[in-house]
Every structure is written in C-alpha cells, then in structure tokens.
Write a protein that holds these residues in place. Structure first.
Motif, short mmCIF file in Angstrom:
data_model
loop_
_atom_site.label_atom_id
_atom_site.label_comp_id
_atom_site.label_asym_id
_atom_site.label_seq_id
_atom_site.Cartn_x
_atom_site.Cartn_y
_atom_site.Cartn_z
N GLY A 184 0.80 -1.20 0.00
CA GLY A 184 0.00 0.00 0.00
C GLY A 184 0.84 1.26 0.00
N GLU A 205 0.65 2.34 -4.16
CA GLU A 205 -0.56 3.14 -4.29
C GLU A 205 -0.34 4.22 -5.35
OE1 GLU A 205 -3.85 5.29 -1.39
OE2 GLU A 205 -1.84 4.82 -0.63
N ARG A 214 -6.63 0.60 -8.07
CA ARG A 214 -7.01 0.50 -6.66
C ARG A 214 -7.60 -0.86 -6.32
NH1 ARG A 214 -8.14 3.38 -2.19
NH2 ARG A 214 -9.99 2.82 -0.98
N LEU A 224 -4.85 -3.46 -6.27
CA LEU A 224 -4.01 -3.31 -5.08
C LEU A 224 -4.70 -3.87 -3.84
CD1 LEU A 224 -1.44 -2.25 -3.79
CD2 LEU A 224 -2.55 0.00 -3.56
N GLN A 235 -3.37 -6.92 -1.53
CA GLN A 235 -3.12 -6.72 -0.10
C GLN A 235 -3.88 -7.73 0.76
OE1 GLN A 235 -4.14 -2.38 -0.14
NE2 GLN A 235 -2.24 -2.15 1.04
N ARG A 264 -2.29 2.05 9.62
CA ARG A 264 -2.96 1.87 8.32
C ARG A 264 -4.41 1.44 8.46
NH1 ARG A 264 -5.52 2.20 4.84
NH2 ARG A 264 -5.27 1.73 2.61
N ARG A 314 2.06 8.85 4.04
CA ARG A 314 3.20 7.92 3.98
C ARG A 314 4.20 8.21 5.09
NH1 ARG A 314 6.37 6.86 -1.59
NH2 ARG A 314 4.29 6.00 -2.06
#
Length: 518
Positions: free
Chosen positions: A244, A248, A253, A256, A260, A307, A415
């Motif tokens: 992620g 990203e 999306r 991903l 994940q 997260r 991040r």
C-alpha cells in the motif's frame, strides 16, 4: 488550547495508571504456599532435579518435597505465619554448592507468609569455591529483591551494585539512572513522534514495549507453533502495508486491494498450517537475533495500527478525545492478548542472569547493563542522524512541526505518518527488549513504564524526538537519585512531580516550541 487539552488528558492518564489492575487481582489464588526454582549456576532456566526441601513451622514439619526436572518445588501451607525452609545440602549434586545470601544461611531460610500469599523463596546454586568472589557477581534483579516479591509487585526497579557511603551511592545511582533513562528514551521517541505527526496520545505504546520483550523471549527460547504462526501473520500484514505504501497510485485501486488482502489471508492460512504442525517446526535463535525479529514485528504492529485503525479514524474526522479513548481500549486489548498467549508469570532472558560485575571506580555493573547502554546510545545516535540528515527524517520533522504546512509543501503526510508508526513501533519493541534484559519480562512491564515515558515526552517537549531523548535521561536520573533520600516505591512519583513542575513553568518542555493560543 492544545496545551490545555494535553494537560487534561495527562491528568486522566495519571488517574488511570494509579488504579490497581483488576487482572492482577484475578490472577491471585487463595491459600498460602512457598515455592521456588533452583537452577544451574550458568543458566538458571535449567533446573536441578532431586534437591530435598523441608518446610517447618516452629518444630513441626509441614512437608518435604524434591525439586522436579525443571528445578521447581512448592509446599502448601496450613496458615499464614513464620516458616523455616531447610535445604538438604547432601541432596545437592557435588558439582554445585548453595550460595549464602541475606535470606539463605547454611541452607536455611526464615520467611514470613501473609494471608493468601504465594511466597517465592530464591535459592541460588554456584560452583564450589565461588563464594569468595560472591561480591563480584551480578545476581540479576531476582537476587537483589528476593527476600520477597513485594518489590516487584510495587513496581520497584531493581538496582545492582549499590553500596558504600553517600558519595559512592550517588555515583552508582547516577549510573543506574543513565541506564534507566536511556531505556526510557528509546521507548519514548516513538511516542513523541506519533503525537507530533498525528496529535494522538498513544496509550497503547506501553503495551507495544511489552510486545517487543515478549517476542524476543519467544524466539530466543523456542518458537514452535505459536512463534511460527505469529511470524506468518505479521509477514502477511507487513507485505500488505508495504504494498500500500509503495504501490498506491501505480496499480489499479481494486487490484491493489485484492493483492493486499491476499497477502493478509495468505499469512493467516500459513499461520493456521504452522499451528497444526505445532512443535514439529520448533527452532530458536540467540537473543540478539530474536531482538531483531522483535523490532521488525514491532514496526509491523505500529504500521498496522496506523494503516487500519488510526488513518481511517482521521479520515472520518474523529475527535482527539475519542481517539484517546480508542487508544486506551487498544492498550487493554493488546495487554490481555499478551496475557492469554504468554501467561502472567515473570521471567528473564536465559543466560543473562548471573554475571561477573565490571568495575569502573565506585561504579559496578554487569556486562549486560553495559551492552544495554551501548546499544541504546548507538540507536539514539542513529535515530538523530536519520532525523537530521536523511530525506525521510526531515519529512518526519516537518510533519511533526506543522502537518498542514508540510502537506501543502508537497510532502505525502500519510506515507510519512506510516513511517513514523513503523519507527515508533520498532523502537518501542527494542526498548522492551532492553528493559526486559535489565529487569523482568511480564505482560504488564510496558504499562508500568508508560507513565515514565509520558513524563519524558512532556519534560523534553511534545512532538520532538530530541526532547524525548533528553527527557528520558532526566526522568531516569531523577527516579534513581530520589532513592538516596526517599523510599524506592516513590521513584515514579518524583518523576511525575518533575513533569508537573515542567508543565507549570514551561508547558512546551525543554526543547519544545512556545505556541500561540487564541
């Protein structure tokens, strides 16, 4: 306004910390008993079997038992009172001898047992002829405070090698304060950075400290089913979080998210397989390797919290006081999960308990404490270099100083916040390993250290890593040096008094910035 809010929350924290834990009360068993474990001199976790222990009340013999294969013995008592524990020295193997201590003289110990107390009696073996050098050995905190377990129950930090006149004791306690302060500083850096970047008072930070200590203990004594399962789960979570963070915007999306969650469920499936295999895949590593694994897992734990918990709450504009309550609930969940998985027993890292003291003038320390200090100083220097000279470190400081301005300057604050949680979780786990190496490992160890971490953060300055370093050293020194004049049970109270004094005189802390209110 922010300073006032933090002050109120800290008052709530203090009130919560002084409330006796309900779990500890629930763990107590009714009835009185005497028990102990007799281990080998070089490794007390390796028990000595067949040693005869007899317990007397006056002239009446209560019971006689022999130590089992783990060196453990226990005698149930009929009532509270004074008892005499007699060790049959002829049953001790010829390669060992009984060490004379303040509690055990000629193999006999006089103890007083209170109502409903399960009293532990420490009997230490040594190599024959080693008594002459007894003062040169470090018996670990157990031997310092084992006339009873009250010191541990009252959260007193054991200090070794303190003796002599006032001047010598002052220097010795100052050295112990530096050691204790370095451990607090390592643990508190993440707490301070997390507050600076998110304004969240992470009440679960103490249990992240416990998590690191427990993981190092698990992998250094034998992982088997539980250890392998935890590794698999955290590996899946770590892969999902890193995907992620780095993919990203580069991947669709939906794709991903599928990748994940595949990583997460793959880790769970692998953990289930390891659980079925159980001890068939048992392994163990040295403590320093186990500490590295614990630091990585602590970082993943912190990243997972950010997260999948804190970031969604921020996106929903949840108020800070509500997030504070959430952090309390998260702390309780972590603490009780650790309690269920590892139990309430206090233990220590194998092979680091009885060591020869190293002397530097009036200061005497076991080698493990010197290693703790060296590792802590090296890590603090590395963290300072990271924050001062690297791009990500400068971004962390920028987000901590002013999140909105950093975001408007093009910094990916989400991040950076994730990196801060990784760093904070890893440092908390390392602090737990170092604290456990110096003291004991149990499910409440981080909770007991939490108030001192808050005091260090407030003293040094909210949101500043350097402030947490300075504050940690100051709190450690004040806590230890206070025992020159006051009972050791009050050492945390004086650290708290120092924090309150700083809030009254300089609310922003030693290295914090003064903020405009209104």
């Amino acid at each position: 306004m922010r300073t006032r809010l933090v002050t109120v929350l800290l008052a709530l924290i203090t009130a919560f910390l002084v409330i006796p834990g309900a779990v500890a009360t629930a763990d107590e068993q009714g009835g009185e008993s005497l028990h102990g474990q007799i281990g080998q001199p070089d490794d007390r976790d390796q028990g000595v079997e067949g040693i005869l222990i007899t317990v007397f009340q006056g002239e009446d013999e209560i019971d006689a038992v022999e130590t089992d294969s783990d060196g453990i013995w226990e005698v149930e008592l009929p009532e509270p009172g004074d008892y005499r524990v007699v060790l049959d020295q002829e049953s001790v193997p010829s390669e060992f001898a009984v060490r004379e201590t303040s509690l055990v003289v000629d193999g006999v110990a006089e103890v007083e047992v209170d109502p409903n107390e399960q009293r532990r009696v420490l009997i230490v073996l040594e190599s024959p002829g080693a008594s002459a050098g007894q003062d040169e050995s470090s018996p670990s905190p157990d031997d310092e405070a084992t006339e009873d377990d009250e010191a541990s129950e009252e959260d007193v930090v054991a200090v070794e090698g303190v003796s002599g006149g006032f001047g010598e004791r002052f220097v010795q306690l100052a050295a112990a304060g530096v050691l204790f302060g370095l451990v607090i500083a390592i643990s508190a850096i993440g707490l301070s950075l997390i507050f600076g970047t998110t304004q969240v008072i992470n009440f679960s930070h103490g249990d992240m400290v416990t998590f690191g200590a427990m993981m190092a203990l698990l992998f250094s004594t034998g992982a088997a089913g539980l250890g392998n399962s935890l590794l698999a789960i955290f590996a899946g979570l770590g892969v999902a979080i890193l995907l992620g963070a780095f993919m990203e915007g580069k991947l669709n999306r939906t794709t991903l998210i599928v990748i994940q969650w595949s990583a997460v469920f793959g880790g769970i499936a692998l953990a289930t397989l390891f659980g079925v295999l159980g001890d068939d895949l048992g392994w163990r590593v040295p403590l320093w390797v186990a500490a590295g694994i614990a630091v990585i897992m602590g970082g993943v734990l912190g990243g997972t919290m950010e997260r999948y918990l804190w970031r969604p709450l921020r996106k929903r504009n949840v108020a800070l006081i509500q997030m504070f309550i959430v952090s309390i609930g998260l702390a309780l969940i972590l603490r009780h999960v650790i309690l269920v998985l590892f139990g309430a027993n206090r233990t220590r890292y194998s092979g680091y308990q009885v060591q020869e003291m190293v002397h530097f003038g009036p200061i005497s320390m076991p080698p493990r404490d010197l290693v703790i200090m060296a590792v802590a100083v090296a890590v603090l220097v590395l963290v300072a270099c990271l924050l001062q000279f690297t791009r990500i470190g400068k971004a962390m400081r920028a987000v901590s100083d002013n999140r909105d301005l950093a975001e408007s300057s093009g910094i990916d604050v989400d991040r950076v916040t994730l990196y801060v949680w990784f760093l904070g979780g890893g440092l908390a786990s390392l602090g737990g390993v170092l604290f456990g190496l110096n003291q004991v490992v149990d499910y409440e160890m981080g909770f007991r250290l939490l108030l001192l971490m808050f005091a260090a953060v407030i003293l040094g300055g909210l949101g500043t890593a350097y402030g947490a370093m300075v504050g940690g050293l100051a709190v450690g020194l004040v806590a230890m040096l206070s025992t020159l004049w006051f009972p050791t049970q009050l050492m945390q109270a004086w650290a708290l008094a120092l924090m309150i004094l700083m809030l009254l005189i300089r609310p922003q802390g030693l290295l914090g910035r003064r903020e405009r209110v209104g």
